[in-house]
Write an enzyme that holds these catalytic residues in place. Structure first.
Site, PDB file in Angstrom:
ATOM      1  N   HIS A 148       0.870  -1.167   0.038  1.00 39.99           N
ATOM      2  CA  HIS A 148      -0.017   0.179   0.009  1.00 39.99           C
ATOM      3  C   HIS A 148       0.750   1.236  -0.034  1.00 39.99           C
ATOM      4  O   HIS A 148       0.770   2.098  -0.889  1.00 39.99           O
ATOM      5  CB  HIS A 148      -0.896  -0.159   1.259  1.00 39.99           C
ATOM      6  CG  HIS A 148      -1.662   1.072   1.439  1.00 39.99           C
ATOM      7  ND1 HIS A 148      -3.090   1.403   0.991  1.00 39.99           N
ATOM      8  CD2 HIS A 148      -1.530   2.414   1.846  1.00 39.99           C
ATOM      9  CE1 HIS A 148      -3.329   2.606   1.315  1.00 39.99           C
ATOM     10  NE2 HIS A 148      -2.468   3.138   1.782  1.00 39.99           N
ATOM     11  N   GLU A 149       1.797   1.200   0.993  1.00 44.47           N
ATOM     12  CA  GLU A 149       2.587   2.557   1.098  1.00 44.47           C
ATOM     13  C   GLU A 149       3.581   2.819  -0.168  1.00 44.47           C
ATOM     14  O   GLU A 149       3.849   3.804  -0.635  1.00 44.47           O
ATOM     15  CB  GLU A 149       3.467   2.672   2.334  1.00 44.47           C
ATOM     16  CG  GLU A 149       2.451   2.496   3.626  1.00 44.47           C
ATOM     17  CD  GLU A 149       1.458   3.634   3.759  1.00 44.47           C
ATOM     18  OE1 GLU A 149       1.592   4.717   3.198  1.00 44.47           O
ATOM     19  OE2 GLU A 149       0.452   3.404   4.617  1.00 44.47           O
TER      20      GLU A 149
ATOM     21  N   HIS B 233       1.765   4.636  -2.920  1.00 45.56           N
ATOM     22  CA  HIS B 233       2.042   6.173  -2.488  1.00 45.56           C
ATOM     23  C   HIS B 233       3.358   6.552  -3.135  1.00 45.56           C
ATOM     24  O   HIS B 233       3.372   7.414  -3.778  1.00 45.56           O
ATOM     25  CB  HIS B 233       1.781   6.491  -1.147  1.00 45.56           C
ATOM     26  CG  HIS B 233       0.251   6.357  -0.764  1.00 45.56           C
ATOM     27  ND1 HIS B 233      -0.455   7.027  -1.311  1.00 45.56           N
ATOM     28  CD2 HIS B 233       0.009   5.707   0.460  1.00 45.56           C
ATOM     29  CE1 HIS B 233      -1.861   6.602  -0.447  1.00 45.56           C
ATOM     30  NE2 HIS B 233      -1.380   6.009   0.605  1.00 45.56           N
TER      31      HIS B 233
ATOM     32  N   HIS C 232       3.386   6.688  -6.943  1.00 43.99           N
ATOM     33  CA  HIS C 232       2.703   7.841  -7.242  1.00 43.99           C
ATOM     34  C   HIS C 232       3.881   9.115  -7.282  1.00 43.99           C
ATOM     35  O   HIS C 232       3.675   9.926  -7.986  1.00 43.99           O
ATOM     36  CB  HIS C 232       1.472   8.214  -6.333  1.00 43.99           C
ATOM     37  CG  HIS C 232       0.471   9.158  -7.198  1.00 43.99           C
ATOM     38  ND1 HIS C 232      -0.732   9.335  -6.373  1.00 43.99           N
ATOM     39  CD2 HIS C 232       0.147   9.382  -8.206  1.00 43.99           C
ATOM     40  CE1 HIS C 232      -1.446  10.407  -7.047  1.00 43.99           C
ATOM     41  NE2 HIS C 232      -0.980  10.446  -8.086  1.00 43.99           N
TER      42      HIS C 232
HETATM   43 ZN   LIG Z   1      -2.713   5.266   2.176  1.00 45.08          ZN
END
Ligand SMILES: [Zn+2]
Length: 714
Positions: A497-498, A501, A504
């Site tokens: 998940h992290e 980011h 991105h």
């Molecule tokens: Zn998040």
């Protein structure tokens, strides 16, 4: 110009205590401060080996003063306003403030101490005032408006046009069009809001600490493992007391509730959690949040909106509270139906053991563990042996990114870090050229906020010639020296998940820093991260990293199957508690300015009943009085729905990959160029629809959440 530090919070954010006392006044700012000039390290990485705790605050304050001076130069410019001498000049302003703030907020969240906490408390109102000094600067707004009015004849490229519109809208959004008298009122409201939020944060930290369950009676803690017991004894010692202490986490549910076999203890622990901030003492938050909600409604009215949510959502992907609520409301019947079915299975276990009681929230996790064990025979300790942290990182997280996007990673030891557990990687693009720097700080520490998050030390910008410096922080259990770091599948998911980011931020290819990387609305920013979670269980990726830490054997197929199947058990509970929190947030923030001060308990009861979320065994993930996401600062207020909204986008996007052959470079490259590299340089609704070939819908989310049996379509 980047006036806000965007810290991407995980869904289980916790903040650590501010225990700062009177500190000495900040030192003067000059060339001896390592933040004085841009870093000469690769990628302009912060020189943590030279920065001292006392260096941050003077640098940030000098950075504010410097930016105001730069802005004065813009407004005093005798030349007529142009895109370059106004918008671009504004983008270039605040470089000292940016680099000092980015380093400071990174360190003060992940490795704090009294000096940093005191600086944070001192800086909070100063930051609010600094933002007002920019957004309510009449001369500056007059120039921006003048350029904005000529936009049709300026022949700007698409990103520049977006910057112009974005900047103009942001100024209007924050009150630039108000009369002088209204601006003065707005400043007062902003200051009061910042003070109330800070008061809430301090109260909730103290209340959470004091709400810990304490006992001298070891028998009351039956069910805890030896490790949990020694942690509880250690927590008592830390507080200079005897016996055992179970500290509270910020959510309603507490992790130890899954293990405690004595029902009275579970009941007491849950009550401690539920009532933590409602004891009519100094740490009671009810008056603070009631006033904060009212004040936000008044501010929205001043800015021309019916309520705070309408104001907040104006620049989000959903655009209106109605759109967000329609999406949330539609999930409620499916979620509560699934939770009810799960509750029945759990009640059957309680009855079969002659429990003689009705399932309550304090029992849910204890018995759901048993259902899970009986149904899926999944042994957490066995599973962990296949998830060794370094292998998960390099053969899982990095591997998936390499397969999809062709990028590679090389650890480097020459970049200074703020704590010795932090690791740094060079990220190389498909052609082998340096693309970004990635830091990871995975292990739990007492001086680190809870949960997991991503942010940046340097935001990418072609205008400023900067490549991104991005970091991930988590709270994984640190192994004893010489032992392997074995983590749960939840932790594996957090790492993916992290890192979503991080991608991105790292793929950002924007000209302007204000539009780069994760500088997107809340209800878009969790999309790349939740999307990236999907690769954790993707067969080709999974088999590459899920290997026994000693033997290197792949995880047996039965165990993989069990992980997959058990994932959906409890989804009803998880989704219902999230929806309840999202609805509470929206109900508080759709109050109009004319409403009287609310009684938080009555309001909460009514809000849950009205949205069909008054479910006895499934309380909201956060009660209003300890809902830090929405009261500790403005960022996530009227924004909690965004976690679910972006899950819809993430699942819908993953379905596209499934439809197009899954994990391939072609698919990855297309996603990178059309989504991940775009930041906020285009309208996000359009960006998504162009990539997906249609508007997003909730079908894939319903299927992947295991809600299909009761599903309809949006
Ligand atoms: Zn998040």
């Amino acid at each position: 110009m980047k006036t806000q530090i965007s810290l991407i919070l995980s869904i289980t954010m916790t903040l650590i205590a501010v225990s700062a006392s009177a500190a000495s006044p900040p030192a003067a700012f000059g060339p001896s401060n390592p933040l004085y000039v841009p870093s000469t390290l690769p990628y302009q990485a912060p020189p943590f080996d030279r920065i001292k705790d006392a260096d941050y605050q003077p640098a940030i304050e000098a950075g504010m003063a410097q930016q105001l001076k730069e802005i004065k130069a813009i407004t005093d410019n005798p030349a007529a306003p142009t895109f370059d001498n106004t918008l671009v000049a504004l983008e270039k302003s605040g470089s000292l403030l940016d680099r000092a703030s980015a380093a400071f907020y990174g360190v003060s969240q992940a490795n704090t101490n009294d000096v940093l906490q005191q600086a944070k408390a001192d800086l909070a109102p100063k930051n609010a005032a600094h933002e007002d000094a920019i957004y309510l600067n009449e001369k500056l707004f007059a120039r921006i408006s003048a350029v904005y009015k000529q936009r049709a004849s300026l022949k700007l490229d698409a990103e520049s046009l977006r910057l112009l519109k974005f900047t103009y809208d942001e100024f209007v959004h924050r009150g630039a069009n108000l009369s002088r008298a209204d601006k003065a009122t707005l400043k007062k409201l902003n200051t009061e809001a910042a003070t109330l939020s800070n008061a809430f944060t301090n109260k909730i930290l103290a209340a959470t600490k004091e709400g810990a369950y304490t006992t001298e009676d070891r028998a009351a803690l039956a069910g805890l493992t030896d490790a949990q017991l020694s942690a509880a004894a250690g927590a008592a010692k830390e507080r200079n007391s005897t016996g055992y202490v179970l500290p509270l986490q910020n959510t309603t549910q507490q992790p130890d509730l899954a293990s405690l076999s004595v029902r009275e203890t579970r009941t007491a622990l849950l009550r401690n959690s539920w009532d933590r901030a409602e004891k009519s003492d100094a740490n009671d938050t009810r008056d603070t949040i009631a006033r904060l909600a009212q004040l936000r409604a008044q501010r929205a009215k001043l800015l021309g909106f019916p309520n705070h949510a309408a104001w907040k959502l104006e620049d989000q992907m959903a655009k209106t509270p109605e759109t967000a609520l329609k999406f949330v409301d539609a999930l409620v019947p499916m979620a509560t139906a699934k939770a009810a079915a799960e509750g029945k299975e759990i009640q059957a276990v309680i009855d079969s053991q002659h429990g003689g009681f009705t399932l309550g929230p304090q029992d849910w996790n204890y018995y759901s563990e048993q259902v899970r064990a009986a149904k899926y025979a999944l042994n957490g300790a066995e599973v962990k042996q296949y998830f060794e942290l370094n292998r998960v990182l390099e053969d899982g997280v990095f591997y998936a990114a390499h397969q999809l996007y062709g990028i590679s990673f090389k650890e480097r030891k020459d970049i200074p870090v703020y704590q010795s557990d932090v690791r740094v990687f060079d990220v190389l693009d498909t052609d082998g050229k340096p693309m970004a720097l990635f830091y990871c700080d995975y292990f739990k520490r007492d001086n680190k906020n809870g949960g997991a998050w991503m942010s940046e030390f340097v935001t990418q910008s072609k205008l400023l010639g900067r490549l991104p410096v991005v970091y991930n922080v988590a709270n994984l259990q640190k192994p004893a020296p010489g032992e392997a770091a074995l983590i749960s599948f939840d932790d594996v998911t957090t790492m993916f998940h992290e890192f979503g980011h991080a991608l991105h931020g790292m793929f950002s290819n924007a000209k302007y820093p204000s539009l780069a990387g994760t500088q997107t609305p809340r209800d878009f920013v969790e999309f790349p991260s939740q999307f990236n979670e999907h690769w954790a269980l993707y067969p080709e990726v999974f088999k590459n990293y899920a290997k026994h830490y000693k033997t290197g054997e792949p995880m047996p197929p039965e165990m993989v199957e069990k992980i997959k199947r058990s994932k959906n058990f409890d989804e009803g509970y998880g989704l219902t508690e999230l929806l309840a929190a999202a609805e509470l947030d929206m109900q508080w923030h759709t109050l109009s300015a004319g409403e009287p001060l609310q009684n938080p308990d009555d309001f909460e009861k009514m809000a849950l009943a009205r949205t069909h979320l008054e479910v006895r065994a499934v309380p909201p993930r956060y009660r209003s009085s300890y809902f830090s996401h929405i009261w500790s600062g403005d960022g996530y207020s009227a924004g909690y729905y965004a976690y679910l909204w972006t899950e819809m986008l993430a699942d819908d996007a993953y379905a596209w990959f499934e439809e197009h052959g899954g994990l391939t470079r072609a698919n990855g490259d297309r996603f990178r160029s059309m989504i991940l590299s775009q930041g906020n340089t285009h309208d996000l609704e359009k960006l998504y629809a162009d990539w997906r070939g249609r508007e997003p819908n909730v079908d894939a989310m319903i299927r992947l959440r295991g809600l299909k049996e009761t599903a309809g379509t949006q």
